[in-house]
Design a protein around this motif. Structure first.
Motif, PDB file in Angstrom:
ATOM      1  N   PRO A 320       0.696  -1.224  -0.194  1.00 20.25           N
ATOM      2  CA  PRO A 320       0.056   0.153  -0.025  1.00 20.25           C
ATOM      3  C   PRO A 320       0.807   1.304   0.056  1.00 20.25           C
ATOM      4  N   GLU A 321       2.031   1.278   0.511  1.00 19.19           N
ATOM      5  CA  GLU A 321       2.767   2.457   0.589  1.00 19.19           C
ATOM      6  C   GLU A 321       3.823   2.698  -0.676  1.00 19.19           C
ATOM      7  N   ILE A 322       3.853   1.720  -1.638  1.00 20.61           N
ATOM      8  CA  ILE A 322       4.461   1.934  -2.870  1.00 20.61           C
ATOM      9  C   ILE A 322       3.594   2.316  -4.029  1.00 20.61           C
ATOM     10  N   VAL A 323       2.228   2.101  -4.188  1.00 21.91           N
ATOM     11  CA  VAL A 323       1.272   2.348  -5.154  1.00 21.91           C
ATOM     12  C   VAL A 323       0.453   3.434  -4.689  1.00 21.91           C
ATOM     13  N   THR A 324      -0.192   4.013  -5.808  1.00 19.19           N
ATOM     14  CA  THR A 324      -1.414   5.253  -5.540  1.00 19.19           C
ATOM     15  C   THR A 324      -2.376   4.296  -6.441  1.00 19.19           C
ATOM     16  N   ASP A 325      -3.710   5.293  -6.073  1.00 16.13           N
ATOM     17  CA  ASP A 325      -4.836   4.921  -6.750  1.00 16.13           C
ATOM     18  C   ASP A 325      -4.459   5.186  -8.385  1.00 16.13           C
ATOM     19  N   ASP A 326      -3.873   6.007  -8.594  1.00 15.27           N
ATOM     20  CA  ASP A 326      -3.366   6.386 -10.328  1.00 15.27           C
ATOM     21  C   ASP A 326      -3.059   5.066 -10.816  1.00 15.27           C
ATOM     22  N   CYS A 327      -2.464   4.095 -10.217  1.00 17.13           N
ATOM     23  CA  CYS A 327      -1.434   3.182 -11.086  1.00 17.13           C
ATOM     24  C   CYS A 327      -1.829   1.743 -10.496  1.00 17.13           C
ATOM     25  N   ALA A 328      -2.624   1.681  -9.341  1.00 16.50           N
ATOM     26  CA  ALA A 328      -2.805   0.108  -8.874  1.00 16.50           C
ATOM     27  C   ALA A 328      -4.201  -0.011  -8.122  1.00 16.50           C
ATOM     28  N   ARG A 329      -4.539  -1.009  -7.897  1.00 19.23           N
ATOM     29  CA  ARG A 329      -5.835  -1.543  -7.277  1.00 19.23           C
ATOM     30  C   ARG A 329      -5.450  -2.758  -6.345  1.00 19.23           C
ATOM     31  N   LEU A 330      -5.814  -2.396  -5.069  1.00 22.68           N
ATOM     32  CA  LEU A 330      -5.409  -3.321  -3.997  1.00 22.68           C
ATOM     33  C   LEU A 330      -6.553  -3.935  -3.408  1.00 22.68           C
ATOM     34  N   VAL A 331      -6.703  -5.084  -2.883  1.00 22.86           N
ATOM     35  CA  VAL A 331      -7.724  -5.639  -2.424  1.00 22.86           C
ATOM     36  C   VAL A 331      -7.257  -6.417  -1.039  1.00 22.86           C
ATOM     37  N   ARG A 332      -8.295  -6.862  -0.321  1.00 24.09           N
ATOM     38  CA  ARG A 332      -8.125  -7.506   0.912  1.00 24.09           C
ATOM     39  C   ARG A 332      -7.133  -8.780   0.347  1.00 24.09           C
ATOM     40  N   PRO A 333      -6.093  -9.041   1.486  1.00 26.04           N
ATOM     41  CA  PRO A 333      -5.339 -10.112   1.426  1.00 26.04           C
ATOM     42  C   PRO A 333      -6.075 -11.422   1.041  1.00 26.04           C
ATOM     43  N   GLY A 334      -5.572 -12.469   0.315  1.00 23.71           N
ATOM     44  CA  GLY A 334      -5.966 -13.595   0.448  1.00 23.71           C
ATOM     45  C   GLY A 334      -7.363 -13.698  -0.593  1.00 23.71           C
ATOM     46  N   ASP A 335      -8.014 -12.697  -0.836  1.00 23.89           N
ATOM     47  CA  ASP A 335      -9.443 -12.663  -1.459  1.00 23.89           C
ATOM     48  C   ASP A 335      -9.398 -12.635  -2.891  1.00 23.89           C
ATOM     49  N   ARG A 336      -9.443 -14.003  -3.443  1.00 22.38           N
ATOM     50  CA  ARG A 336      -9.085 -14.093  -5.004  1.00 22.38           C
ATOM     51  C   ARG A 336     -10.176 -13.675  -5.672  1.00 22.38           C
ATOM     52  N   THR A 337     -11.556 -13.482  -5.100  1.00 23.72           N
ATOM     53  CA  THR A 337     -12.620 -13.112  -5.783  1.00 23.72           C
ATOM     54  C   THR A 337     -12.685 -11.630  -5.998  1.00 23.72           C
ATOM     55  N   ALA A 338     -12.268 -10.928  -4.757  1.00 22.59           N
ATOM     56  CA  ALA A 338     -11.926  -9.584  -5.004  1.00 22.59           C
ATOM     57  C   ALA A 338     -10.796  -9.141  -5.980  1.00 22.59           C
ATOM     58  N   LEU A 339      -9.735  -9.854  -5.990  1.00 19.67           N
ATOM     59  CA  LEU A 339      -8.575  -9.810  -6.696  1.00 19.67           C
ATOM     60  C   LEU A 339      -9.030  -9.981  -8.189  1.00 19.67           C
ATOM     61  N   ALA A 340      -9.778 -10.861  -8.629  1.00 20.20           N
ATOM     62  CA  ALA A 340     -10.383 -11.069 -10.037  1.00 20.20           C
ATOM     63  C   ALA A 340     -11.350  -9.831 -10.395  1.00 20.20           C
ATOM     64  N   ALA A 341     -12.128  -9.487  -9.468  1.00 23.55           N
ATOM     65  CA  ALA A 341     -12.903  -8.266  -9.696  1.00 23.55           C
ATOM     66  C   ALA A 341     -12.223  -6.874  -9.910  1.00 23.55           C
ATOM     67  N   ALA A 342     -11.064  -6.788  -9.432  1.00 26.63           N
ATOM     68  CA  ALA A 342     -10.091  -5.532  -9.557  1.00 26.63           C
ATOM     69  C   ALA A 342      -9.422  -5.612 -10.859  1.00 26.63           C
ATOM     70  N   VAL A 343      -9.392  -6.821 -11.470  1.00 32.13           N
ATOM     71  CA  VAL A 343      -8.671  -7.017 -13.003  1.00 32.13           C
ATOM     72  C   VAL A 343      -8.705  -5.784 -13.775  1.00 32.13           C
ATOM     73  N   GLU A 344     -10.241  -5.739 -14.245  1.00 33.46           N
ATOM     74  CA  GLU A 344     -10.705  -4.928 -15.187  1.00 33.46           C
ATOM     75  C   GLU A 344     -10.430  -3.342 -15.041  1.00 33.46           C
ATOM     76  N   PRO A 345     -10.723  -2.874 -13.777  1.00 30.79           N
ATOM     77  CA  PRO A 345     -10.411  -1.685 -13.092  1.00 30.79           C
ATOM     78  C   PRO A 345      -9.046  -1.375 -13.267  1.00 30.79           C
ATOM     79  N   THR A 346      -8.357  -2.373 -12.850  1.00 31.66           N
ATOM     80  CA  THR A 346      -6.830  -2.074 -12.939  1.00 31.66           C
ATOM     81  C   THR A 346      -6.265  -1.658 -14.350  1.00 31.66           C
TER      82      THR A 346
END
Length: 380
Positions: A320-346
């Motif tokens: 979280p300290e390396i990226v910003t909302d301009d270049c990344a989308r981060l989700v809850r650790p271990g949540d593969r569903t949330a990670l998948a949902a964040a792919v297209e917005p990323t």
């Protein structure tokens, strides 16, 4: 032992030094201690070796004299002084000792022991202005007192028993510390009250922008804590192809959790050289970073952003300290569903913004100037 409210107080550690000031014109003579086990050579065994290669080249480019002590087989262009990594021949009788450790552990121990003894002797003590321990080994910390020049250690990992015990061994640890992130500095605070944060950087000329593409990419050491299996599952849920790259650090994990999932849309490109990896990452739609541990920094993030590839990952450790909302989308650790949902917005994020952030925050120039200020603050 990890200090706690019920345990003994931590031993004092030398502070990180006075506030940084501009570096003087005179170059420094720097002894850079690297891994005795893994060569500093592309393709790199891991992020630590890649970081050491980059740091040494950058310091030399700025006029400093750098001597690297590293494992056999390192890049000849670096002029490495090889540490004698020689696995000992242990007798059958000695192997029956139930306290027997792995042969590579013994080889590393004696390689670092010999190095520290060599650095303590005349004329070696007049050859350097500062010694930078960039390894993960405890002996350069435990033996810092035998050297007559300042010794600094970069904290690259979460706390380990060997390093904690080395810091606490003397009444006052004669060592200055830096850490690769605020997260890592905080993790060590119980034994290192003050560590100067110098974040890792990458060469933004070697890691250049790419055109992007349709597939996702995951890169890094293929070991359980890096979580390649989460990236695979998220890519499948998102309906995107995924290309993986990196050295197989845990064969059992690869065979059980990665290889069975490979196929037409999920592929493994192998252990790539830096130019090959740059091309792969730069031609990807987004980079998936899925750690299963508290990542101390995350060099693959800096590499992806420099290629203009936005990052989709778990908000764990230093991420979280390396990226910003301009270049990344981060989700809850271990949540593969949330990670998948964040792919297209990323994927929808600006590749130009990703590159711009890498230049401003993750570059070799930013890192090197920070290390110069740190060196001069402790060597004055």
């Amino acid at each position: 032992m990890t200090a706690s409210a019920a345990g003994p107080p931590p031993r004092p550690v030398r502070a990180a030094g006075p506030p940084p000031r501009p570096a003087p014109a005179a170059p420094l003579r720097i002894a850079l201690i690297a891994s005795a086990r893994h060569p500093i050579r592309d393709p790199f065994a891991g992020g630590l070796e890649a970081h050491t290669w980059t740091l040494s080249k950058a310091l030399r480019a700025r006029g400093h004299k750098v001597t690297i002590f590293a494992g056999p087989g390192s890049d000849p262009a670096l002029g490495v002084v090889e540490m004698p990594f020689r696995p000992p021949r242990i007798s059958e009788a000695a192997c029956r000792d139930t306290s027997m450790v792995a042969a590579h552990w013994l080889a590393e121990h004696h390689a670092y022991l010999q190095l520290m003894l060599d650095l303590s002797r005349t004329p070696a003590r007049g050859d350097y202005d500062i010694v930078h321990n960039n390894s993960l080994h405890y002996l350069p910390v435990a033996m810092a007192a035998v050297l007559s020049v300042p010794v600094v250690t970069t904290l690259h990992t979460p706390p380990t028993p060997w390093l904690e015990s080395a810091i606490q061994a003397p009444p006052l640890c004669p060592m200055w510390f830096s850490a690769v992130s605020d997260h890592t500095a905080a993790a060590w605070r119980h034994v290192v009250p003050t560590a100067t944060v110098v974040r890792n950087g990458i060469d933004t000329e070697r890691w250049h922008p790419g055109p992007g593409g349709d597939e996702l990419v995951w890169s890094g050491r293929i070991v359980p804590e890096k979580g390649a299996h989460f990236a695979i599952e998220a890519a499948r849920l998102a309906g995107r192809g995924l290309r993986l790259a990196g050295p197989v650090g845990d064969t059992e994990y690869f065979e059980a959790c990665v290889r069975p999932r490979l196929g037409r849309t999920i592929t493994y490109a192998g252990h790539l050289s830096q130019p090959e990896l740059c091309e792969l990452v730069g031609s990807s739609a987004a980079a998936v970073v899925s750690p299963c541990w508290d990542e101390p920094y995350g060099l693959v993030i800096a590499e992806a952003l420099a290629c203009g590839t936005p990052v989709c990952g778990f908000a764990r450790g230093a991420l979280p300290e390396i990226v910003t909302d301009d270049c990344a989308r981060l989700v809850r650790p271990g949540d593969r569903t949330a990670l998948a949902a964040a792919v297209e917005p990323t994927i929808a994020l600006s590749r130009t913004a990703a590159r711009r952030h890498a230049e401003a925050f993750c570059s070799m120039e930013v890192m090197t100037r920070s290390y110069e200020r740190f060196y001069h603050s402790v060597s004055a």
